[in-house]
Write a protein that holds these residues in place. Structure first.
Motif, mmCIF file in Angstrom:
data_model
loop_
_atom_site.group_PDB
_atom_site.id
_atom_site.type_symbol
_atom_site.label_atom_id
_atom_site.label_comp_id
_atom_site.label_asym_id
_atom_site.label_seq_id
_atom_site.Cartn_x
_atom_site.Cartn_y
_atom_site.Cartn_z
ATOM 1 N N LEU A 40 43.513 40.959 35.732
ATOM 2 C CA LEU A 40 43.368 42.165 36.551
ATOM 3 C C LEU A 40 44.716 42.712 37.031
ATOM 4 C CD1 LEU A 40 40.289 41.071 38.717
ATOM 5 C CD2 LEU A 40 40.298 42.599 36.730
ATOM 6 N N GLU A 52 35.659 36.917 38.429
ATOM 7 C CA GLU A 52 36.103 38.303 38.250
ATOM 8 C C GLU A 52 35.170 39.276 38.961
ATOM 9 O OE1 GLU A 52 37.038 41.662 34.830
ATOM 10 O OE2 GLU A 52 36.923 39.556 34.223
ATOM 11 N N GLU A 53 33.859 39.070 38.827
ATOM 12 C CA GLU A 53 32.896 39.950 39.499
ATOM 13 C C GLU A 53 33.101 39.927 41.007
ATOM 14 O OE1 GLU A 53 29.091 38.482 38.200
ATOM 15 O OE2 GLU A 53 29.281 39.406 36.226
ATOM 16 N N ARG A 104 36.450 41.619 41.989
ATOM 17 C CA ARG A 104 36.308 43.079 41.897
ATOM 18 C C ARG A 104 35.526 43.626 43.096
ATOM 19 N NH1 ARG A 104 37.753 45.684 37.325
ATOM 20 N NH2 ARG A 104 38.265 44.428 35.496
ATOM 21 N N LEU A 163 38.781 44.074 45.507
ATOM 22 C CA LEU A 163 39.117 45.414 45.043
ATOM 23 C C LEU A 163 38.142 46.488 45.514
ATOM 24 C CD1 LEU A 163 40.201 44.530 41.383
ATOM 25 C CD2 LEU A 163 41.649 44.775 43.419
ATOM 26 N N GLU A 173 35.232 47.305 44.268
ATOM 27 C CA GLU A 173 34.617 48.064 43.153
ATOM 28 C C GLU A 173 33.115 47.888 43.119
ATOM 29 O OE1 GLU A 173 36.570 46.903 39.519
ATOM 30 O OE2 GLU A 173 38.459 47.718 40.174
#
Length: 95
Positions: free
Chosen positions: A28, A85-86, A89, A93, A95
């Motif tokens: 990322l 990662e999910e 994010r 982040l 998202e």
């Protein structure tokens, strides 16, 4: 970003999480400073980190941490870079 990987004893699981987190943050393109330790130590250290990552079963340890300053990520599967990662994010982040 300063990240702390925590597990019950500070040995095996947190080292595995550390390696997986490193891979995800690299993918990322997020600069990373990462450490790992036992959850008992992580409880005290958490305010010095941007993110703490641990097993879902250890989330209660961090219930008194100010999550506007330190994000707490619980994982169901410590080996899943996809789950890491999910969660990164979503939690980090936005998202």
């Amino acid at each position: 970003m300063k990240v702390l990987a925590a597990c019950g004893s500070g040995m095996g699981s947190s080292q595995i999480i550390k390696m997986k987190i490193t891979n995800v943050f690299k993918k990322l393109n997020i600069p990373l400073e990462i450490h790992h330790c036992a959850v008992s130590e992580a409880k005290t250290l958490a305010p010095n980190y941007d993110v703490v990552v641990c097993s879902n079963s250890l989330l209660d340890v961090f219930k008194n941490v100010d999550q506007s300053k330190t994000k707490i990520i619980g994982l169901k599967n410590l080996l899943s870079e996809k789950e890491i990662e999910e969660k990164v994010r979503e939690v980090v982040l936005g998202e």
